[in-house]
Design an enzyme around this catalytic site. Sequence first.
Site, PDB file in Angstrom:
ATOM      1  N   HIS A   1     105.273  54.589  43.704  1.00  0.00           N
ATOM      2  CA  HIS A   1     105.060  55.861  42.998  1.00  0.00           C
ATOM      3  C   HIS A   1     103.796  55.845  42.143  1.00  0.00           C
ATOM      4  O   HIS A   1     103.114  56.853  42.016  1.00  0.00           O
ATOM      5  CB  HIS A   1     106.287  56.189  42.129  1.00  0.00           C
ATOM      6  CG  HIS A   1     106.656  55.095  41.181  1.00  0.00           C
ATOM      7  ND1 HIS A   1     107.251  53.922  41.608  1.00  0.00           N
ATOM      8  CD2 HIS A   1     106.497  54.962  39.838  1.00  0.00           C
ATOM      9  CE1 HIS A   1     107.457  53.134  40.574  1.00  0.00           C
ATOM     10  NE2 HIS A   1     106.996  53.739  39.490  1.00  0.00           N
TER      11      HIS A   1
ATOM     12  N   HIS B   1      84.055  36.393  52.158  1.00  0.00           N
ATOM     13  CA  HIS B   1      84.501  35.018  51.958  1.00  0.00           C
ATOM     14  C   HIS B   1      85.947  34.787  52.369  1.00  0.00           C
ATOM     15  O   HIS B   1      86.299  33.681  52.755  1.00  0.00           O
ATOM     16  CB  HIS B   1      84.357  34.623  50.477  1.00  0.00           C
ATOM     17  CG  HIS B   1      82.928  34.461  50.054  1.00  0.00           C
ATOM     18  ND1 HIS B   1      82.572  33.856  48.863  1.00  0.00           N
ATOM     19  CD2 HIS B   1      81.763  34.826  50.654  1.00  0.00           C
ATOM     20  CE1 HIS B   1      81.249  33.852  48.754  1.00  0.00           C
ATOM     21  NE2 HIS B   1      80.723  34.448  49.825  1.00  0.00           N
TER      22      HIS B   1
ATOM     23  N   ARG C   1      81.704  28.211  56.738  1.00  0.00           N
ATOM     24  CA  ARG C   1      82.584  27.391  55.890  1.00  0.00           C
ATOM     25  C   ARG C   1      83.826  28.158  55.451  1.00  0.00           C
ATOM     26  O   ARG C   1      84.875  27.563  55.184  1.00  0.00           O
ATOM     27  CB  ARG C   1      81.811  26.882  54.668  1.00  0.00           C
ATOM     28  CG  ARG C   1      81.400  27.975  53.681  1.00  0.00           C
ATOM     29  CD  ARG C   1      80.433  27.455  52.623  1.00  0.00           C
ATOM     30  NE  ARG C   1      80.126  28.421  51.595  1.00  0.00           N
ATOM     31  CZ  ARG C   1      79.282  29.453  51.740  1.00  0.00           C
ATOM     32  NH1 ARG C   1      78.681  29.666  52.895  1.00  0.00           N
ATOM     33  NH2 ARG C   1      79.058  30.273  50.740  1.00  0.00           N
TER      34      ARG C   1
HETATM   35  C1  RB5 Z   1     105.592  50.599  38.386  1.00  0.00           C
HETATM   36  O1  RB5 Z   1     105.884  51.061  37.113  1.00  0.00           O
HETATM   37  C2  RB5 Z   1     104.810  49.308  38.310  1.00  0.00           C
HETATM   38  O2  RB5 Z   1     105.575  48.287  37.796  1.00  0.00           O
HETATM   39  C3  RB5 Z   1     104.263  48.943  39.674  1.00  0.00           C
HETATM   40  O3  RB5 Z   1     103.505  49.989  40.177  1.00  0.00           O
HETATM   41  C4  RB5 Z   1     103.350  47.742  39.728  1.00  0.00           C
HETATM   42  O4  RB5 Z   1     102.335  47.825  38.761  1.00  0.00           O
HETATM   43  C5  RB5 Z   1     104.024  46.425  39.724  1.00  0.00           C
HETATM   44  O5  RB5 Z   1     103.406  45.386  39.870  1.00  0.00           O
END
Ligand code: RB5
Length: 146
Positions: free
Chosen positions: A9, A98, A132
């Site tokens: 989200h 890289h 490399r």
């Molecule tokens: C959502 O609130 C948040 O925790 C998520 O998008 C993310 O940043 C988690 O690592």
Amino acid sequence: MKIAICSDHAGFELKSVIEGYLEAMGREYEDFGTYSTESCDYPDFAHPAAFAVEEGRCYPGIAICGTGNGIGMTLNKHQGIRAALCWNVEIARLARQHNDANVLVLPGRFVDNVTALAIVDAFLNTPFEGGRHSRRIAKIPLPSAE
Ligand code: RB5
């Protein structure tokens, strides 16, 4: 090949912006969700996108959550994924040159749209240098359990 794209989200709005940019560039993508700003869990979208890249159905991937960390941690559980958290153009270029990164991870709450699109552009248009670096990335996967 279609680009795999996913977010939670917190990355949904930037995902929509990037999709518009990809469409303007004539690049095809497959959207693995999420599809709204309703609260959700990033692994539910990261794993399907990671499988699509690992199995060669999509290439590369673009993944977005709030910080980029949760979705990046999830993606990198897949042995065939090299997901790189990028917050500026130079880091995106180096992730390709890289690390031959196959998924770009963006911190949706910490990059503006203009910067994010410049990062996407750099990631999509920078080749791997090989040499490399090939030796090093070959050592990233865990040895298979026998
Ligand atoms: C959502 O609130 C948040 O925790 C998520 O998008 C993310 O940043 C988690 O690592």
